[in-house]
Motif scaffolding. Sequence first.
Motif, PDB file in Angstrom:
ATOM      1  N   MET A 108      29.611  50.228 -37.438  1.00  0.00           N
ATOM      2  CA  MET A 108      28.917  48.947 -37.511  1.00  0.00           C
ATOM      3  C   MET A 108      28.627  48.606 -38.969  1.00  0.00           C
ATOM      4  N   ALA A 109      28.185  47.366 -39.204  1.00  0.00           N
ATOM      5  CA  ALA A 109      27.942  46.897 -40.563  1.00  0.00           C
ATOM      6  C   ALA A 109      26.729  45.990 -40.618  1.00  0.00           C
ATOM      7  N   VAL A 110      26.082  45.998 -41.778  1.00  0.00           N
ATOM      8  CA  VAL A 110      25.027  45.042 -42.111  1.00  0.00           C
ATOM      9  C   VAL A 110      25.573  44.170 -43.229  1.00  0.00           C
ATOM     10  N   TRP A 111      25.380  42.858 -43.113  1.00  0.00           N
ATOM     11  CA  TRP A 111      25.968  41.919 -44.061  1.00  0.00           C
ATOM     12  C   TRP A 111      24.902  41.043 -44.716  1.00  0.00           C
ATOM     13  N   VAL A 112      25.078  40.780 -46.006  1.00  0.00           N
ATOM     14  CA  VAL A 112      24.352  39.714 -46.703  1.00  0.00           C
ATOM     15  C   VAL A 112      25.428  38.975 -47.491  1.00  0.00           C
ATOM     16  N   THR A 113      25.994  37.941 -46.873  1.00  0.00           N
ATOM     17  CA  THR A 113      27.224  37.332 -47.381  1.00  0.00           C
ATOM     18  C   THR A 113      27.145  35.809 -47.416  1.00  0.00           C
ATOM     19  N   SER A 227      23.078  33.244 -49.105  1.00  0.00           N
ATOM     20  CA  SER A 227      23.601  34.373 -48.337  1.00  0.00           C
ATOM     21  C   SER A 227      22.969  34.408 -46.952  1.00  0.00           C
ATOM     22  N   TYR A 228      23.754  34.844 -45.981  1.00  0.00           N
ATOM     23  CA  TYR A 228      23.289  34.969 -44.604  1.00  0.00           C
ATOM     24  C   TYR A 228      23.224  36.442 -44.213  1.00  0.00           C
TER      25      TYR A 228
END
Length: 319
Positions: A108-113, A227-228
């Motif tokens: 899994m991943a955590v994103w701030v993009t 960023s989201y």
Amino acid sequence: MWPAAFLAIWLAFCSWTQAGEGDTTDVKSIPLRTHSLSAPYLDSDMQSRWFDYGGSTVIRADRYIRLTSQQQSQAGYLFSRVPLTATNWEIEIEFKIHGTDHLFGDGMAVWVTKDRAKQGTVFGMMDNFEGLGIFFDTYKNNRPGVVFPYVMAMVGDGKTSYDSGSDGKVNEIAGCSARGIRNADIPTRARLTYFQDKSLTLHLQYKEADQWILCFETGAIVLPSVSYLGFSAETGELSDNHDIIRVETRNLYSADRPAGGEGRHAGAGPGQEWKEPIRGQESSGWGWWFIKVILFLAVMAVGYIGFTVYRTQHRGGRF
């Protein structure tokens, strides 16, 4: 008399210098409801006001948001609807990676993009992303000498692809092995703390309750101004359950300056109470240290002279 006076002066000096140092580390936080989640996750219309979800994501309102179940070829996501505008922030995620098979994947991943909710080949989301990705990789493709599961950070520039063949080795800016994070006996948590122009820190909790383990701390990284916040997971030929239980996001700011909704100047690190100095006083650190040394020497000199006079008078009184 003189020993007691010297002790009083010394204690006052120590208290004053400690108070002076404390003035530079007063940090506060404000919860960001727009980027936080907890059960039951959905409102009365069975919608989330602040997050969108899609792909294979399933929400069980009393327990979890499941990005993927233990089935092959799934990909699910959860992304904030509004951008994360805080300059300094902290995100704490309670999650669970679990399953019954001895072979499992992918992670899994955590994103701030900059982009949001665009599916693709990197843990369920688009490649060539711009921003930050934190990858909880549970399946080892080709990375000799590294223990999996492995947690790593990548900062994408919008042009560089994630190298899945080497499990992101060429993309990694920091990371750590996290054996035991899958099927952990306690609620697993991650705490990601970001200070603009300073650092990015990740702590993990999966061995014992309330015991945070430092995974990594980097220097300054640059993130997109808009960023989201997002989460995703993916399975292939191997599978696992990837659940989000709770998300708490906080805006960090210096207590002696108005937050302004953005929190631009200081913050507290995860797991322990380390704090960012106020920038206006940071440049005077060496000067303050030099002044303290001089004051310390002055106090010692006064004490020594006083003690010498006291000893001389005391000896003279015996004759």
